[in-house]
Design a protein around this motif. Structure first.
Motif, PDB file in Angstrom:
ATOM      1  N   ALA A 158      46.150   6.603  63.396  1.00 54.48           N
ATOM      2  CA  ALA A 158      46.737   5.869  62.271  1.00 54.48           C
ATOM      3  C   ALA A 158      45.677   5.044  61.535  1.00 54.48           C
ATOM      4  O   ALA A 158      45.786   4.819  60.324  1.00 54.48           O
ATOM      5  N   ALA A 159      44.659   4.608  62.241  1.00 54.08           N
ATOM      6  CA  ALA A 159      43.609   3.797  61.626  1.00 54.08           C
ATOM      7  C   ALA A 159      42.494   4.659  61.035  1.00 54.08           C
ATOM      8  O   ALA A 159      41.523   4.135  60.478  1.00 54.08           O
ATOM      9  N   GLY A 160      42.623   5.983  61.172  1.00 56.38           N
ATOM     10  CA  GLY A 160      41.587   6.880  60.645  1.00 56.38           C
ATOM     11  C   GLY A 160      40.330   6.892  61.496  1.00 56.38           C
ATOM     12  O   GLY A 160      39.239   7.206  61.008  1.00 56.38           O
ATOM     13  N   ILE A 161      40.460   6.524  62.766  1.00 60.85           N
ATOM     14  CA  ILE A 161      39.303   6.523  63.669  1.00 60.85           C
ATOM     15  C   ILE A 161      39.316   7.807  64.489  1.00 60.85           C
ATOM     16  O   ILE A 161      40.254   8.054  65.242  1.00 60.85           O
ATOM     17  N   GLU A 162      38.270   8.621  64.319  1.00 58.67           N
ATOM     18  CA  GLU A 162      38.233   9.931  64.969  1.00 58.67           C
ATOM     19  C   GLU A 162      37.063   9.974  65.947  1.00 58.67           C
ATOM     20  O   GLU A 162      35.909  10.108  65.547  1.00 58.67           O
ATOM     21  N   ARG A 222      45.214   5.624  75.757  1.00 54.34           N
ATOM     22  CA  ARG A 222      46.163   4.562  75.400  1.00 54.34           C
ATOM     23  C   ARG A 222      46.252   4.360  73.885  1.00 54.34           C
ATOM     24  O   ARG A 222      47.324   4.096  73.342  1.00 54.34           O
ATOM     25  N   PHE A 223      45.107   4.467  73.220  1.00 48.45           N
ATOM     26  CA  PHE A 223      45.092   4.150  71.787  1.00 48.45           C
ATOM     27  C   PHE A 223      45.039   5.390  70.891  1.00 48.45           C
ATOM     28  O   PHE A 223      44.723   5.289  69.711  1.00 48.45           O
ATOM     29  N   ARG A 224      45.341   6.570  71.482  1.00 45.95           N
ATOM     30  CA  ARG A 224      45.235   7.812  70.708  1.00 45.95           C
ATOM     31  C   ARG A 224      45.971   7.722  69.372  1.00 45.95           C
ATOM     32  O   ARG A 224      45.422   7.997  68.307  1.00 45.95           O
ATOM     33  N   GLU A 225      47.224   7.310  69.440  1.00 42.80           N
ATOM     34  CA  GLU A 225      48.051   7.256  68.227  1.00 42.80           C
ATOM     35  C   GLU A 225      47.535   6.233  67.215  1.00 42.80           C
ATOM     36  O   GLU A 225      47.448   6.504  66.019  1.00 42.80           O
ATOM     37  N   SER A 226      47.192   5.065  67.725  1.00 47.33           N
ATOM     38  CA  SER A 226      46.782   4.021  66.777  1.00 47.33           C
ATOM     39  C   SER A 226      45.389   4.313  66.219  1.00 47.33           C
ATOM     40  O   SER A 226      45.090   3.968  65.069  1.00 47.33           O
ATOM     41  N   LEU A 285      40.360  -2.321  61.023  1.00 49.52           N
ATOM     42  CA  LEU A 285      41.192  -1.143  60.739  1.00 49.52           C
ATOM     43  C   LEU A 285      42.443  -1.157  61.617  1.00 49.52           C
ATOM     44  O   LEU A 285      43.562  -0.924  61.137  1.00 49.52           O
ATOM     45  N   LYS A 286      42.259  -1.456  62.902  1.00 49.57           N
ATOM     46  CA  LYS A 286      43.396  -1.497  63.821  1.00 49.57           C
ATOM     47  C   LYS A 286      44.390  -2.581  63.431  1.00 49.57           C
ATOM     48  O   LYS A 286      45.600  -2.438  63.622  1.00 49.57           O
ATOM     49  N   ALA A 287      43.876  -3.688  62.922  1.00 49.08           N
ATOM     50  CA  ALA A 287      44.741  -4.804  62.539  1.00 49.08           C
ATOM     51  C   ALA A 287      45.422  -4.563  61.189  1.00 49.08           C
ATOM     52  O   ALA A 287      46.195  -5.399  60.726  1.00 49.08           O
TER      53      ALA A 287
END
Lengths: 409, 409
Positions: free
Chosen positions: B28-32, B21-25, B248-250
């Motif tokens: 975008a947040a630089g979370i790998e 669900r959150f793959r894209e975000s 980061l997400k926010a």
């Protein structure tokens, strides 16, 4: 119901000695005592009477207090919606967390008992500079913690409640300070100007709640700091002593017709807290600012008061009722009428703060007016204030619209 | 000592669904994340380990914690005097009042349990505007309560502790949120620049304490407000979930080598709190600011770290020890070395915050540097930063001298 022989912190002799010792500084602070003076007993405070005195307590006053505990009844009327009450109560929530934590012991902290800070006085004391340097430093530290005004006075038991109340049964409780406490640090906490503009409303009560919450935090931090230095410290909001005479003695402002200390920085739009300590400090002196002389000629607050609780004549020592401090020649409100109006609104009212001509900002015009109002061109300032008209209420819906548009603060 | 079958908020299937669900975000947040990812268990947090893990706990770590409870040992050395410790502890005192009040129940609020606010969710709910308008409004309300940054993210259980700890015996405790909570309001609280400049010192710790104390108050007020509107709200400081991925997400900033969220407004000089709610809100999105790319080329923090706890290479998913969040390719500190250094100082260290080139003010030069550092002239910004040199420590004695002279804030 109450013993004739009330507990008291002061016998006649000690009271006379204090009257003598502080004669000059009382005069400089505009405090005029008569032989009838006696320290105030907290159970006669109007808020405390609302719990034991059937002439004050009613279904309305009970509902007033309950409304702060989330049982608010939103109603039609701008400024009294659920959002308004929710914001007001949220603003109070930090203060409430402190005041409720020892409620079971009969100590409603910050109101009917000092703020208890769970930090012991350090065994070792820091090496001290001279009292003047320590006074400068402690003021800056209070400012670091968030105080807007800070000043110092000598401890004077005349302003201390003869007794406080145990909130379990409203019986008298001991109100003594620790031995050797000599000074009081008086702090001023400015209220949000936009919120104050919306009085009367539940929304406006947020301006009061925000400051009580800040007070509770700042007082807690300052007490902890003083104890860490190795000195006694007792933190106080509305409990323990009357703050108005202390604020006057500390030179923070002058007493106004609207029952508030009018400060040069914020006019009446400021609340006060205090910390008692034995750290050797240098007391400040009362200041003659010319503010109170303006009140002699102005009755804007008295005319704007819906229940007509404010005096329109000159200062007098005739007590209005049992909630009046006895033996002080001053402007005294009818606290029963004032609080009766609060109860009918289900929120606090401070129209007298909003309409006060000293409730201004710091624009050039504001500062010019202040200079005129406190100098020999007072009549010109009166004329200017009359021409400008009494400050209008900001409609709560407009406050919310401003908030949403990002046009505030 | 610990069950193999640990409590967890997420089974494999739910975790996979969230990753999807959150793959894209995430990207975008630089979370790998790697397949090894699993939610963090709070007992492995270095501060919690200091209470149960004999490889971390020592006489020094016990003395570290005790020093915050007024048993500080002032010592020679600038920044470690009794005044420094007293100020640090006083700064923490509001946060401590909240975190200690339910300690007997094993809930150290704000650290190992959410902040408990004694306000019930209102029976009636306010009429809502659309989620976007409500989001704007709630951010302004958080600002009114004192938050410096506010942003919103969707609740994502991957960042929630699989279990929290009961602080009586450090056993696992349930960490579930109330049903139906969908969003988290993430708030940033700026730290005092001058105090941060004095790291490492007990004095500098006041910058941390002041913000935790403010956080506790602001979170309490925001929770109370949301409940007054008729919605669930859970207030959180370091408890309940990792705040970094949420920040980061926010879109509040980017993750830096020094293990901090670097914000455009305050660089790393900011702390975060969070409030979970079911008020329908609109989540913000991660922002690509170009800050983290600067960290790729800069190791000022790693070089300045006395115990060499910070990584100097590229991000990796190799865990340093049990306190590392597993399965995330990122810069990970050696928390054991970091906290070991804190314990030896008897106070927190944030040299890596002080020396970070993004720890700047808002002068024209500061803003020009930021524009260069986050754009294609990054190398020029590197050169400029190198030329300027690593930010020097402000001597604590000089901080006190500034305070006394009224030259601060």
């Amino acid at each position: 119901m109450w013993p004739d022989n009330e507990p008291s912190l002061l016998d006649r002799e000690s009271l006379d000695a204090l009257n003598e010792r502080f004669r000059e500084s009382d005069r400089a602070a505009g405090i005029e005592l008569t032989p009838a003076f006696r320290p105030f007993t907290q159970r006669n405070d109007i808020f405390t009477r609302a719990f034991w005195d059937d002439t004050v307590r009613s279904a309305k006053t009970d509902a007033f207090f309950a409304s702060y505990r989330s049982q608010f009844d939103a109603r039609k009327g701008d400024g009294f919606s659920q959002r308004d009450f929710a914001l007001r109560n949220a603003s109070w929530s930090v203060s409430s967390a402190f005041s409720e934590r020892c409620a079971e012991d009969g100590r409603r902290e910050g109101f009917q008992a000092p703020l208890d800070v769970d930090v012991a006085v350090s065994d070792t004391r820091v090496e001290l500079a001279d009292p003047q340097a320590e006074s400068v430093e402690i003021k800056r530290i209070a400012t670091l913690f968030g105080a807007d005004l800070v000043s110092i006075a000598e401890v004077d038991l005349r302003w201390h409640y003869a007794s406080r109340v145990d909130t379990r049964d409203m019986s008298p409780a001991d109100n003594a300070l620790p031995e050797g406490v000599t000074h009081v640090i008086v702090m001023g906490h400015a209220m949000d100007a936009d919120l104050v503009e919306t009085y009367p409303s539940a929304l406006a009560g947020a301006s009061t709640g925000l400051e009580y919450s800040r007070e509770a935090a700042i007082v807690t931090q300052l007490v902890s700091y003083l104890r860490g230095l190795g000195f006694e410290a007792v933190g106080s909001m509305n409990d323990t002593a009357l703050v108005i005479p202390y604020a006057l003695k500390a030179g923070l402002g002058e007493y106004g017709r609207n029952q508030m200390v009018l400060t040069p920085e914020f006019g009446p739009r400021v609340r006060f807290s205090k910390v008692f300590t034995n750290l050797p400090l240098q007391a400040d002196t009362p200041r003659s600012l010319g503010i109170r002389a303006y009140c002699d000629t102005c009755d804007v607050c008295a005319r704007a008061c819906p229940p007509k609780a404010l005096p329109d004549g000159p200062p007098t020592d005739v007590p209005v009722n049992v909630s009046t401090l006895r033996g002080v020649k001053k402007w005294s409100a009818n606290a029963e009428k004032c609080f009766g109006y609060w109860a009918s609104l289900k929120t606090d009212c401070a129209i007298c703060m909003r309409v006060c001509p000293f409730n201004r900002g710091q624009t050039l015009a504001d500062r010019l007016w202040f200079a005129l109002a406190t100098g020999r061109f007072r009549r010109l300032a009166r004329w200017w204030a009359d021409r400008r008209g009494v400050a209008k209420r900001l409609k709560p819906v407009d406050w919310w619209a401003r908030l949403r548009a990002g046009r505030r603060g």
